[in-house]
Design an enzyme around this catalytic site. Structure first.
Site, PDB file in Angstrom:
ATOM      1  N   GLY A   1     -11.751   3.302   0.912  1.00  0.00           N
ATOM      2  CA  GLY A   1     -12.617   4.138   1.746  1.00  0.00           C
ATOM      3  C   GLY A   1     -13.705   3.377   2.477  1.00  0.00           C
ATOM      4  O   GLY A   1     -14.705   3.968   2.897  1.00  0.00           O
TER       5      GLY A   1
ATOM      6  N   ASP B   1      -3.698   7.256  -3.536  1.00  0.00           N
ATOM      7  CA  ASP B   1      -5.057   7.724  -3.806  1.00  0.00           C
ATOM      8  C   ASP B   1      -5.506   8.674  -2.699  1.00  0.00           C
ATOM      9  O   ASP B   1      -4.829   8.819  -1.682  1.00  0.00           O
ATOM     10  CB  ASP B   1      -6.013   6.521  -3.926  1.00  0.00           C
ATOM     11  CG  ASP B   1      -5.900   5.539  -2.776  1.00  0.00           C
ATOM     12  OD1 ASP B   1      -4.766   5.304  -2.296  1.00  0.00           O
ATOM     13  OD2 ASP B   1      -6.923   4.996  -2.333  1.00  0.00           O
TER      14      ASP B   1
ATOM     15  N   ASP C   1       0.871  -1.175   0.000  1.00  0.00           N
ATOM     16  CA  ASP C   1       0.000   0.000   0.000  1.00  0.00           C
ATOM     17  C   ASP C   1       0.908   1.225   0.000  1.00  0.00           C
ATOM     18  O   ASP C   1       2.131   1.115   0.177  1.00  0.00           O
ATOM     19  CB  ASP C   1      -0.943  -0.064   1.217  1.00  0.00           C
ATOM     20  CG  ASP C   1      -2.206   0.762   0.987  1.00  0.00           C
ATOM     21  OD1 ASP C   1      -2.222   1.565   0.033  1.00  0.00           O
ATOM     22  OD2 ASP C   1      -3.162   0.618   1.766  1.00  0.00           O
TER      23      ASP C   1
HETATM   24  N1  GUN Z   1      -6.467   0.675   2.945  1.00  0.00           N
HETATM   25  C1  GUN Z   1      -7.751   0.679   3.383  1.00  0.00           C
HETATM   26  N2  GUN Z   1      -8.488   1.552   2.665  1.00  0.00           N
HETATM   27  C2  GUN Z   1      -7.669   2.110   1.765  1.00  0.00           C
HETATM   28  C3  GUN Z   1      -7.870   3.092   0.739  1.00  0.00           C
HETATM   29  O1  GUN Z   1      -8.949   3.624   0.522  1.00  0.00           O
HETATM   30  N3  GUN Z   1      -6.752   3.403  -0.013  1.00  0.00           N
HETATM   31  C4  GUN Z   1      -5.540   2.815   0.203  1.00  0.00           C
HETATM   32  N4  GUN Z   1      -4.521   3.131  -0.584  1.00  0.00           N
HETATM   33  N5  GUN Z   1      -5.357   1.908   1.160  1.00  0.00           N
HETATM   34  C5  GUN Z   1      -6.395   1.567   1.937  1.00  0.00           C
END
Ligand code: GUN
Length: 717
Positions: free
Chosen positions: A221, A148, A113
């Site tokens: 989200g 994002d 992430d």
């Molecule tokens: N991890 C949990 N929700 C999200 C999200 O909306 N965006 C990102 N990049 N990681 C997340």
């Protein structure tokens, strides 16, 4: 001591092979049950077999070591946070020097992430859009995530719109920096607004990268919703987001990892989950069961077994120090997570994912409310993005399947049953002629009531007796799922309903029966009710003639309902048909002019065509009917898949049709039901059973599209 055979196997688990370069980032469907699919995503660290969960690994606090996840738990891929690694000098240095796979000591697929979630939890992050992609690329990540903008459910419409548009604005730059080797997640934002979610799905999936487009679309989200158990909103978001996402991109529910949510999410099309729940719950002394979470404090005996908890009592675990307790409960939670995913995959293989989702929905009031909301959408699809996704689910679901169908309160809204009922309502027609050769209008309806299957054994002679008396009569059967034509009596699910015998004894009054009949436009036709006598013997010489007519009706009706063949064409095909029957009086083979054209399948009542039968159906002038007066739009003919010239030598000898070799396919193609394979001029090449829909055939570049049953070319090998 001899090592446990499984442990021995797991601890010698080999390192994965990278995929072929041209397959990098390609996704294929191996098996499906409606929107639920068993898929495979090709990466540089082996295939990611879906549906699956990426356990979250915090590089600073690794409760279960990634190596153990790989060797002991069969974990093929994990997710960690590139922003955390980037922020910690030591981790960053080591990751840049030796790569992220060495840093974590994990040979499988590493997803990262980007720091967006940290920005949601702690406010802004210090890293730039390109910088975090460059870093993920430099440390050798398999699938990274762009930065994002997290759209919280409580944001205003303007703020959510900004999150969607700004995320999309950052996308091209992110794809460009990622280059050819780093695959990317393109998250979907938009809060609880259907139109914004659909727009985000459209924007993120339309962006073209120089090397790759986005490989996966995570739905972002949603963590705040899951924390509040707002599951209806979660599934609303999923369906709205999916409406514009191409079917060859796996869907990931960002931050979702509770086993309770797996079956329904998967049934609605989720391929990937990720979560730290297995360790977060363990730290809080809670453990997973497939139907919910239990507090260690509240129990004296385990309500579930696992390898981690085997041989140790709850009291002993309670007395452990915090670190050991967290470890044992984390291991248990990961095991339950993996087992529930295996159960879901098995349910997909058996056509039972919806039944599993239905069963799990009873485990939590919030999940039940969400499930009932989904059923409402299935019963009354709206015109917006949710309705589109819902219609796709029904259309991609094979209407028939083998095995018993368990009765439940919600049975009528199972997608395959809705699909079959819609097909019968539009494609089943009253016979054009009767057993005595007459062609008059329907005079009478014979309603078989209060009788359980098999009807061909217990009702046939009563039906024949009535038909001899009044040839222009239609036999119908009352089932707990409504009224069905007698000609479809051996089609699942009606003949395989699992439940109490009482369900067959229900009395319907005349008004209810007229309501059922109106589905077929027969509400004004007189009907009689019969409770057949299984011992009745028909002595009339006409017996065989009526039986033959009933057999022919059954074939014509199945061809029209399941294969979209105009009943006039079906009648022509079966004009001089003969059958071979089983000892239980079921049709085994159907012959036309002495050639074997098809066989009804014994396990689900569907149709298996032979090469000869498929050839005859391809020769027929579809969609124009043989009877020029009836050009019927419900009957577009046996659906066709048109393949390119390169594939003909292979498909013609019986090899499967692969994605990437398809020029086009009829929209009314249904996974699981027969189709024809033709060349670009419409000439017959082969026949088979499709795995994917016509829309999917446009997008997928990998995997089997049609399982071929036979082709026209001679195999020279
Ligand atoms: N991890 C949990 N929700 C999200 C999200 O909306 N965006 C990102 N990049 N990681 C997340």
């Amino acid at each position: 001591m001899t090592p446990h055979p499984r442990r021995q196997h797991m601890s010698t688990r080999r390192n994965p092979q990278p995929c072929q370069t041209h397959d990098l980032g390609r996704f294929e469907i191996l098996t499906r049950d409606g929107a639920a699919r068993i898929g495979r995503l090709h990466t540089n660290h082996g295939p990611l077999n879906t549906p699956m969960l990426l356990p979250v690994v915090n590089p600073n606090i690794m409760t279960i070591e990634p190596r153990e996840m790989w060797e002991e738990y069969g974990v093929e891929g994990l997710i960690t946070n590139s922003y955390i690694i980037w922020k910690h000098h030591k981790l960053k240095e080591e990751a840049l020097r030796n790569g992220v796979h060495n840093l974590l000591d994990f040979p499988g697929i590493i997803v990262t992430d980007s720091g967006t979630f940290q920005s949601y939890v702690y406010g802004d992050v210090e890293v730039g859009v390109s910088e975090i992609i460059e870093f993920q690329k430099n440390i050798g990540v398999d699938i990274g995530t762009m930065l994002d903008v997290f759209g919280r459910p409580d944001m205003s419409l303007d703020e959510l719109e900004y999150a969607v548009e700004e995320t999309a604005r950052r996308a091209s730059e992110s794809l460009e920096v990622a280059g050819s080797n780093l695959l990317l997640n393109g998250p979907i934002q938009g809060g609880i607004n259907d139109d914004l979610r659909a727009r985000s799905g459209y924007l993120m999936s339309s962006i073209k990268g120089q090397y790759h487009n986005f490989t996966i679309h995570p739905i972002g989200g949603i963590v705040p919703l899951m924390e509040k158990q707002m599951y209806r909103e979660l599934f609303q978001i999923l369906l709205a987001s999916k409406s514009n996402i191409p079917p060859n991109r796996p869907i990931h529910l960002f931050g979702c990892g509770h086993p309770l949510l797996f079956p329904l999410s998967i049934a609605l099309g989720v391929d990937i989950f990720d979560s730290a729940a297995y360790v977060l719950f363990a730290r809080d002394d809670r453990f997973f069961t497939p139907t919910g979470t239990v507090k260690l404090q509240d129990i004296r005996e385990w309500p579930i077994s696992s390898r981690a908890l085997f041989g140790i009592s709850p009291e002993e675990v309670k007395k452990m120090d915090k670190k050991d307790r967290t470890m044992i409960l984390s291991r248990h939670n990961l095991e339950i997570t993996q087992t529930e995913l295996a159960r879901c995959r098995e349910a997909i293989r058996n056509g039972k994912i919806w039944e599993l989702a239905e069963e799990r929905s009873h485990s939590s009031p919030q999940l039940r409310a969400a499930f009932l909301w989904v059923l409402d959408q299935l019963s009354f699809p709206d015109e917006g993005p949710i309705g589109e996704s819902i219609m796709d689910i029904v259309a991609s679901t094979n209407p028939i399947r083998k095995g018993g169908e368990s009765m439940s309160h919600d049975i009528e809204t199972r997608p395959h049953i809705l699909h079959l009922q819609a097909l019968i309502a539009t494609r089943w027609k009253t016979p054009g002629s009767w057993w005595d050769g007459s062609k008059t209008n329907v005079k009478n309806i014979i309603i078989i009531e209060k009788t359980a299957p098999p009807w061909r054994i217990n009702s046939l002679n009563s039906v024949i007796t009535h038909l001899i008396e009044t040839p222009n009569s239609i036999p119908l059967i009352i089932t707990p799922l409504g009224i069905i034509p007698y000609s479809l009596e051996d089609l699942s699910p009606w003949c395989h309903l699992d439940g109490s015998n009482d369900m067959w004894k229900i009395h319907y009054d005349d008004e209810e029966i007229i309501e059922f009949l109106s589905d077929y436009g027969l509400e004004n036709t007189p009907f009689i009710r019969i409770k057949p006598d299984p011992k009745l013997i028909v002595k009339s010489k006409l017996n065989q003639k009526v039986r033959d007519w009933l057999d022919r009706c059954s074939i014509v009706d199945k061809l029209s309902v399941l294969c979209s063949i105009n009943p006039n064409d079906g009648c022509k095909l079966t004009h001089s048909m003969s059958c071979r029957k089983s000892t239980t009086d079921r049709i085994v083979n159907v012959y036309s002019e002495n050639s074997h054209i098809l066989s009804p399948r014994l396990n689900d009542g569907g149709i298996s065509l032979t090469l000869e039968g498929a050839k005859k159906l391809c020769d027929a002038r579809f969609p124009i009917s043989f009877d020029e007066n009836t050009i019927d739009s419900e009957f577009l003919g046996l659906p066709k898949v048109c393949i390119n010239d390169d594939a003909i030598p292979f498909v013609g000898v019986g090899r499967n049709v692969m994605h990437g070799y398809i020029l086009g396919a009829d929209n009314h193609l249904m996974p699981g039901q027969p189709c024809l394979i033709v060349d670009s001029k419409g000439n017959f090449v082969a026949h088979g059973v499709p795995i994917t829909t016509s829309r999917e055939m446009k997008f997928f570049k990998k995997g089997i599209a049609v399982r071929v049953r036979g082709g026209v070319l001679k195999n020279s090998s």
